[in-house]
Scaffold this active site. Structure first.
Site, short mmCIF file in Angstrom:
data_model
loop_
_atom_site.label_atom_id
_atom_site.label_comp_id
_atom_site.label_asym_id
_atom_site.label_seq_id
_atom_site.Cartn_x
_atom_site.Cartn_y
_atom_site.Cartn_z
N SER A 164 -27.11 71.67 59.83
CA SER A 164 -27.10 71.43 58.39
C SER A 164 -26.79 69.99 58.01
O SER A 164 -26.13 69.72 57.00
CB SER A 164 -26.14 72.40 57.69
OG SER A 164 -26.55 73.74 57.91
N ASN A 166 -36.12 68.18 64.58
CA ASN A 166 -36.56 69.39 65.29
C ASN A 166 -37.27 70.27 64.26
O ASN A 166 -36.62 70.91 63.44
CB ASN A 166 -35.32 70.09 65.86
CG ASN A 166 -35.63 71.45 66.46
OD1 ASN A 166 -36.81 71.79 66.66
ND2 ASN A 166 -34.59 72.22 66.74
N TRP A 167 -38.58 70.26 64.33
CA TRP A 167 -39.36 70.98 63.31
C TRP A 167 -39.31 72.50 63.50
O TRP A 167 -39.72 73.25 62.63
CB TRP A 167 -40.82 70.53 63.33
CG TRP A 167 -41.05 69.11 62.89
CD1 TRP A 167 -40.11 68.16 62.59
CD2 TRP A 167 -42.32 68.47 62.71
NE1 TRP A 167 -40.71 66.97 62.25
CE2 TRP A 167 -42.08 67.13 62.31
CE3 TRP A 167 -43.65 68.89 62.86
CZ2 TRP A 167 -43.10 66.22 62.05
CZ3 TRP A 167 -44.67 67.98 62.60
CH2 TRP A 167 -44.40 66.66 62.20
N LYS A 168 -38.88 72.93 64.67
CA LYS A 168 -38.86 74.37 65.01
C LYS A 168 -40.26 74.96 64.80
O LYS A 168 -41.25 74.26 64.98
CB LYS A 168 -37.79 75.10 64.20
CG LYS A 168 -36.42 74.41 64.33
CD LYS A 168 -35.27 75.22 63.81
CE LYS A 168 -33.99 74.41 63.99
NZ LYS A 168 -32.80 75.15 63.60
N GLY A 188 -28.74 75.78 60.18
CA GLY A 188 -29.54 76.44 59.16
C GLY A 188 -28.74 77.25 58.16
O GLY A 188 -29.29 78.05 57.42
N GLY A 208 -32.72 69.74 61.72
CA GLY A 208 -33.68 70.83 61.62
C GLY A 208 -34.36 70.81 60.25
O GLY A 208 -35.28 70.02 59.99
N GLY A 209 -33.89 71.66 59.35
CA GLY A 209 -34.51 71.83 58.03
C GLY A 209 -34.85 70.53 57.32
O GLY A 209 -35.98 70.36 56.81
N GLU A 246 -31.18 78.56 69.58
CA GLU A 246 -32.18 79.61 69.30
C GLU A 246 -32.87 80.06 70.60
O GLU A 246 -33.23 81.23 70.73
CB GLU A 246 -33.19 79.08 68.26
CG GLU A 246 -32.54 79.01 66.88
CD GLU A 246 -33.04 77.90 65.98
OE1 GLU A 246 -34.14 77.36 66.22
OE2 GLU A 246 -32.32 77.54 65.02
N GLU A 301 -24.30 71.18 68.67
CA GLU A 301 -24.75 71.91 67.49
C GLU A 301 -23.95 73.21 67.37
O GLU A 301 -24.30 74.22 68.02
CB GLU A 301 -26.24 72.26 67.63
CG GLU A 301 -27.13 71.04 67.75
CD GLU A 301 -28.56 71.34 67.30
OE1 GLU A 301 -29.01 70.66 66.38
OE2 GLU A 301 -29.18 72.27 67.83
N HIS A 347 -31.50 74.66 73.17
CA HIS A 347 -31.19 74.91 71.76
C HIS A 347 -30.64 76.32 71.60
O HIS A 347 -31.06 77.25 72.30
CB HIS A 347 -32.45 74.73 70.91
CG HIS A 347 -32.15 74.71 69.44
ND1 HIS A 347 -31.90 75.87 68.74
CD2 HIS A 347 -31.98 73.68 68.58
CE1 HIS A 347 -31.62 75.55 67.48
NE2 HIS A 347 -31.66 74.22 67.36
#
Ligand code: PGA
Length: 255
Positions: free
Chosen positions: A215, A9-11, A175, A236-237, A99, A169, A97
Site C-alpha cells: 500500500s 508490480n502490475w500483477k 492491497g 502494486g496498485g 501471492e 512486504e 511474492h
C-alpha cells in the site's frame, strides 16, 4: 551508496493494449525527465514482456517479470522459464511474492530453486518476504522473515548476493490500504540487513537494496523512503496509474 529502486508490480492487471500504452507513456515521461539516482523498473505480465521491452526506448526504465518457472526447460506446460524472460530483454524477476507463496503454495525451497535458475539466466532477483497479520500480532514477524531469508536466499554464495534485491512486504499491508509505519519498515529492514551482514559480511550488507512494499502510494512514499534502511519500494496498485507511479519515483528522488 546503494542503489535506490522503485519497481512496479502490475500483477494480473492490464490487457495487452493497456499494458503497452502504460509502458509507452511512462517511457515518454522518463525520457523527458530522466530519473537521477533511482532505478525505475516495471514488471508487467509475461505476455507483455517482449513488446514492452521493445517499447521502452529511453533506457531509463528497466523491465522485470513477476515470476519464473522452477525448472530450466522442457515438458512443463504453461510455465515460463527464467531464460525465456531474460531473452525478452528483461533484467529482473520477482520471486517469492506473498501471492505466489499463498495461492500457489510456493515454499522456501522452491523459491530458492527459482532464485538460482533466475541468477543463472542473468536476471537480478527481487526476493520478497514478509509476515502475515497474525504473526505481526503475536510478535513472531522478525523470526518469520528470518526463516524466509535463510531458507530462500542463504544457500546462495556471496557473489550471487550482488544480484539480489530484497523486498519486505508485510502481507497485511498488501492491497489493503494499511501501510507499515515508517518505523515498522525501518526496524524490519535493519533486521534484514543485519541477517545479511552476519552471513555475508558488511560490504554485501551495505550494498544490498531493500525495498518496502504494501500500500505504498504518493502520500506515504516520502515518509517511508526517508528511513535510512529503506532503499525504495515495490509498488502494486499505485503502479497501474502513471501519475501515482511517477509521483512515487519522484518521492524516492527527493528523499
Ligand atoms: P500494493 O502491492 O502496493 O497494491 O499493496 C504491493 C505488492 O504486492 O507488491
Amino acid at each position: 551508496m546503494r542503489k535506490k529502486i522503485v519497481a512496479g508490480n502490475w500483477k494480473m492487471n492490464m490487457n495487452y493494449e493497456e499494458g503497452i500504452e502504460l509502458a509507452v507513456s511512462l517511457d515518454k515521461y522518463f525520457t523527458d525527465k530522466a530519473p537521477s539516482g533511482t532505478e525505475v523498473i516495471i514488471c508487467p505480465p509475461f505476455i507483455h514482456l517482449a513488446a514492452v521491452s521493445q517499447a521502452l526506448k529511453s533506457g531509463n526504465i528497466a523491465l522485470g517479470a513477476q515470476n519464473c518457472a522452477s525448472e530450466a526447460s522442457g515438458a512443463f506446460t504453461g510455465e515460463v522459464s527464467a531464460s525465456m524472460i531474460s531473452s525478452t530483454g528483461a533484467e529482473y524477476v520477482i520471486i517469492g511474492h506473498s501471492e505466489r507463496r499463498t495461492f500457489y503454495n510456493e515454499d522456501d525451497s522452491l523459491l530458492n530453486k527459482k532464485t538460482i535458475l533466475a541468477l543463472e539466466s542473468g536476471l537480478k532477483v527481487i526476493f520478497c518476504c514478509g509476515e502475515i497479520k497474525e504473526q505481526r500480532e503475536n510478535g513472531s514477524h522478525f523470526e518469520v522473515v528470518k526463516r524466509q531469508i535463510e531458507k530462500g536466499l542463504f544457500p546462495l554464495g556471496k557473489e550471487a548476493m550482488e544480484n539480489i534485491i530484497i523486498a519486505y512486504e508485510p502481507v497485511w499491508a498488501i492491497g489493503t490500504g494499511l501501510t507499515a509505519t515508517p518505523d515498522q519498515a525501518q526496524e524490519m529492514h535493519l533486521h534484514i540487513r543485519g541477517l545479511v551482514r552476519e552471513k555475508y559480511g558488511t560490504e554485501i550488507a551495505d550494498k544490498l537494496t531493500i525495498l518496502y512494499g504494501g500500500s505504498c502510494n504518493p502520500s506515504n512514499a516520502a515518509d517511508i523512503f526517508s528511513r535510512p534502511d529503506v532503499d525504495g519500494g515495490l509498488i502494486g496498485g499505485a503502479s497501474l496509474r502513471k501519475d501515482d507511479f511517477v509521483a512515487i519515483v519522484e518521492a524516492r528522488e527527493q528523499t
